[in-house]
Design a protein around this motif. Structure first.
Motif, PDB file in Angstrom:
ATOM      1  N   SER A 102      -4.344   4.635  -2.339  1.00  0.00           N
ATOM      2  CA  SER A 102      -2.984   4.920  -1.723  1.00  0.00           C
ATOM      3  C   SER A 102      -2.920   4.186  -0.345  1.00  0.00           C
ATOM      4  O   SER A 102      -4.153   3.886   0.243  1.00  0.00           O
ATOM      5  N   THR A 103      -1.953   3.406   0.028  1.00  0.00           N
ATOM      6  CA  THR A 103      -1.943   2.863   1.543  1.00  0.00           C
ATOM      7  C   THR A 103      -0.519   2.913   2.063  1.00  0.00           C
ATOM      8  O   THR A 103       0.360   3.218   1.017  1.00  0.00           O
TER       9      THR A 103
ATOM     10  N   VAL B 212      -4.383  -7.828  -2.628  1.00  0.00           N
ATOM     11  CA  VAL B 212      -4.606  -6.277  -2.321  1.00  0.00           C
ATOM     12  C   VAL B 212      -3.802  -5.353  -3.509  1.00  0.00           C
ATOM     13  O   VAL B 212      -2.503  -5.811  -3.621  1.00  0.00           O
ATOM     14  N   ILE B 213      -4.378  -4.389  -4.175  1.00  0.00           N
ATOM     15  CA  ILE B 213      -3.683  -3.776  -5.259  1.00  0.00           C
ATOM     16  C   ILE B 213      -3.751  -2.400  -4.773  1.00  0.00           C
ATOM     17  O   ILE B 213      -4.865  -1.660  -4.410  1.00  0.00           O
ATOM     18  N   ALA B 214      -2.527  -1.640  -5.032  1.00  0.00           N
ATOM     19  CA  ALA B 214      -2.663  -0.058  -4.742  1.00  0.00           C
ATOM     20  C   ALA B 214      -1.812   0.775  -6.167  1.00  0.00           C
ATOM     21  O   ALA B 214      -0.981   0.272  -6.505  1.00  0.00           O
ATOM     22  N   GLU B 215      -2.479   1.985  -5.941  1.00  0.00           N
ATOM     23  CA  GLU B 215      -1.847   2.781  -7.111  1.00  0.00           C
ATOM     24  C   GLU B 215      -0.760   3.461  -6.520  1.00  0.00           C
ATOM     25  O   GLU B 215       0.339   3.786  -7.276  1.00  0.00           O
ATOM     26  N   HIS B 216      -0.525   3.558  -5.024  1.00  0.00           N
ATOM     27  CA  HIS B 216       0.757   3.881  -4.524  1.00  0.00           C
ATOM     28  C   HIS B 216       0.762   3.540  -3.077  1.00  0.00           C
ATOM     29  O   HIS B 216      -0.234   3.222  -2.400  1.00  0.00           O
ATOM     30  N   GLN B 217       2.190   3.172  -2.612  1.00  0.00           N
ATOM     31  CA  GLN B 217       2.331   2.819  -1.275  1.00  0.00           C
ATOM     32  C   GLN B 217       3.417   3.972  -0.653  1.00  0.00           C
ATOM     33  O   GLN B 217       4.396   4.347  -1.478  1.00  0.00           O
TER      34      GLN B 217
ATOM     35  N   LEU C  92       6.244   6.525  -7.706  1.00  0.00           N
ATOM     36  CA  LEU C  92       5.136   7.437  -7.737  1.00  0.00           C
ATOM     37  C   LEU C  92       3.715   6.974  -8.006  1.00  0.00           C
ATOM     38  O   LEU C  92       3.497   5.754  -8.336  1.00  0.00           O
ATOM     39  N   PRO C  93       2.535   7.670  -7.772  1.00  0.00           N
ATOM     40  CA  PRO C  93       1.157   7.103  -7.913  1.00  0.00           C
ATOM     41  C   PRO C  93       0.918   6.703  -9.377  1.00  0.00           C
ATOM     42  O   PRO C  93       1.323   7.488 -10.341  1.00  0.00           O
ATOM     43  N   GLY C  94       0.572   5.487  -9.734  1.00  0.00           N
ATOM     44  CA  GLY C  94       0.221   5.023 -10.909  1.00  0.00           C
ATOM     45  C   GLY C  94       1.347   4.663 -11.952  1.00  0.00           C
ATOM     46  O   GLY C  94       1.002   4.335 -13.169  1.00  0.00           O
ATOM     47  N   GLN C  95       2.634   4.180 -11.193  1.00  0.00           N
ATOM     48  CA  GLN C  95       3.590   4.005 -12.105  1.00  0.00           C
ATOM     49  C   GLN C  95       3.929   2.506 -12.283  1.00  0.00           C
ATOM     50  O   GLN C  95       4.364   1.832 -12.957  1.00  0.00           O
ATOM     51  N   SER C  96       3.360   1.864 -10.889  1.00  0.00           N
ATOM     52  CA  SER C  96       3.892   0.258 -10.842  1.00  0.00           C
ATOM     53  C   SER C  96       2.648  -0.603 -10.838  1.00  0.00           C
ATOM     54  O   SER C  96       1.602  -0.094 -10.645  1.00  0.00           O
ATOM     55  N   ILE C  97       2.845  -2.069 -10.718  1.00  0.00           N
ATOM     56  CA  ILE C  97       2.082  -2.820 -10.067  1.00  0.00           C
ATOM     57  C   ILE C  97       2.626  -3.067  -8.795  1.00  0.00           C
ATOM     58  O   ILE C  97       3.635  -3.342  -8.316  1.00  0.00           O
ATOM     59  N   LEU C  98       1.728  -2.805  -7.841  1.00  0.00           N
ATOM     60  CA  LEU C  98       1.893  -2.839  -6.459  1.00  0.00           C
ATOM     61  C   LEU C  98       0.777  -3.785  -5.845  1.00  0.00           C
ATOM     62  O   LEU C  98      -0.170  -3.330  -5.564  1.00  0.00           O
ATOM     63  N   CYS C  99       1.466  -5.093  -5.450  1.00  0.00           N
ATOM     64  CA  CYS C  99       0.017  -5.986  -4.982  1.00  0.00           C
ATOM     65  C   CYS C  99       0.590  -6.825  -4.154  1.00  0.00           C
ATOM     66  O   CYS C  99       1.859  -6.859  -4.004  1.00  0.00           O
ATOM     67  N   SER C 100      -0.081  -7.443  -3.126  1.00  0.00           N
ATOM     68  CA  SER C 100       0.087  -8.385  -1.935  1.00  0.00           C
ATOM     69  C   SER C 100      -0.946  -9.581  -2.275  1.00  0.00           C
ATOM     70  O   SER C 100      -2.226  -9.215  -2.431  1.00  0.00           O
TER      71      SER C 100
ATOM     72  N   THR D   8      10.088   6.522 -15.960  1.00  0.00           N
ATOM     73  CA  THR D   8      10.769   7.146 -16.895  1.00  0.00           C
ATOM     74  C   THR D   8      12.082   7.122 -16.332  1.00  0.00           C
ATOM     75  O   THR D   8      12.554   6.754 -15.147  1.00  0.00           O
ATOM     76  N   GLN D   9      13.250   7.347 -17.015  1.00  0.00           N
ATOM     77  CA  GLN D   9      14.571   7.218 -16.839  1.00  0.00           C
ATOM     78  C   GLN D   9      14.950   8.292 -15.701  1.00  0.00           C
ATOM     79  O   GLN D   9      15.799   8.148 -14.807  1.00  0.00           O
ATOM     80  N   SER D  10      14.289   9.583 -16.030  1.00  0.00           N
ATOM     81  CA  SER D  10      14.548  10.305 -14.970  1.00  0.00           C
ATOM     82  C   SER D  10      14.011  10.483 -13.563  1.00  0.00           C
ATOM     83  O   SER D  10      14.725  10.730 -12.618  1.00  0.00           O
ATOM     84  N   PHE D  11      13.180   9.647 -13.437  1.00  0.00           N
ATOM     85  CA  PHE D  11      12.528   8.966 -12.002  1.00  0.00           C
ATOM     86  C   PHE D  11      13.705   8.470 -11.255  1.00  0.00           C
ATOM     87  O   PHE D  11      13.997   8.497 -10.130  1.00  0.00           O
ATOM     88  N   PHE D  12      14.263   7.329 -12.108  1.00  0.00           N
ATOM     89  CA  PHE D  12      15.547   6.659 -11.159  1.00  0.00           C
ATOM     90  C   PHE D  12      16.656   7.390 -11.087  1.00  0.00           C
ATOM     91  O   PHE D  12      17.391   6.788 -10.098  1.00  0.00           O
ATOM     92  N   ALA D  13      16.978   8.244 -12.248  1.00  0.00           N
ATOM     93  CA  ALA D  13      18.234   9.038 -11.896  1.00  0.00           C
ATOM     94  C   ALA D  13      17.956  10.130 -10.641  1.00  0.00           C
ATOM     95  O   ALA D  13      19.178  10.455 -10.055  1.00  0.00           O
TER      96      ALA D  13
END
Length: 219
Positions: A3-4, A25-30, A44-52, A125-130
């Motif tokens: 996390s960062t 730089v890759i993170a599980e969560h920002q 949320l943690p583990g849901q995305s590719i988050l990189c710079s 999931t769709q509920s996350f965006f809702a």
């Protein structure tokens, strides 16, 4: 990183080093991931590719074309899904936002240094965006596929295609621009935009990398 606050900030902390080109730089969560115009990137943690990715001595305006093409190619290679680019920084799937790109550039010790931040929705999931107050609809690869694809495979593909497009940008920028145009959603369509506090409408007829979209205004 587990996390960062922001992967872009971590990348910038290494920018003064002479061997920093290519640092990723890759993170599980920002906690405070940045978007354009002061917006935040939520995940949320583990849901995305988050990189710079830190890139030295490259034209920032061409990087703004290379980065979305790398996302488009990686998504197709790993998931066989066709995505479109919405200038300046969105990747769309089924007319919904799948990914966003934020490029920050500075001149340090006479060198142009850029940090390319990429956020790609993978497992949401769709509920996350809702549950979010979004300006435009969003989606994830898992929603579109009905399964969770491998983030590791996507990330490897993303890095490989980004490096390839950076090489093309330096050697044959016209090839880069033409490829970007083929995957762009706006060229040939009517758009409305805001610039310097004024609203405009017209037809998008092309792109100039340094200046942006070329629009034939209604008047």
């Amino acid at each position: 990183l587990k996390s960062t606050d922001s992967t872009n900030d971590i990348a910038w902390s290494h920018a003064a080093k002479t061997d920093s080109h290519g640092l990723s730089v890759i993170a599980e969560h920002q906690r405070v991931g940045r978007g354009r115009r002061g917006r935040t990137w939520q995940s949320l943690p583990g849901q995305s590719i988050l990189c710079s990715i830190l890139v030295a001595d490259a034209c920032p305006s061409l990087l703004s074309l290379a980065a979305p093409l790398a996302v488009v190619d990686a998504v197709f290679e790993c998931c066989r899904l066709h995505t479109l680019i919405k200038w300046p920084n969105d990747i769309l799937l089924d007319n919904k936002k799948l990914a966003g790109i934020l490029i920050e550039s500075r001149t340090l010790s006479g060198r142009v240094i850029s940090v390319v931040g990429i956020g790609l929705n993978v497992c949401q999931t769709q509920s996350f965006f809702a549950g979010l107050a979004l300006e435009a609809p969003a989606t994830s690869l898992a929603i579109q596929l009905g399964r969770k694809p491998s983030r590791n495979k996507l990330l490897r593909s993303l890095f490989a295609h980004f490096e390839s497009w950076i090489d093309i940008a330096s050697q044959n920028p016209d090839k880069l621009i033409n490829a970007w145009k083929r995957h762009n959603r706006q060229i040939g369509s009517r758009i409305e935009l805001e610039s310097d506090g004024k609203h405009y409408s017209g037809t998008c007829v092309g792109i100039a990398p340094a200046e942006g979209l070329i629009v034939h205004l209604d008047h």
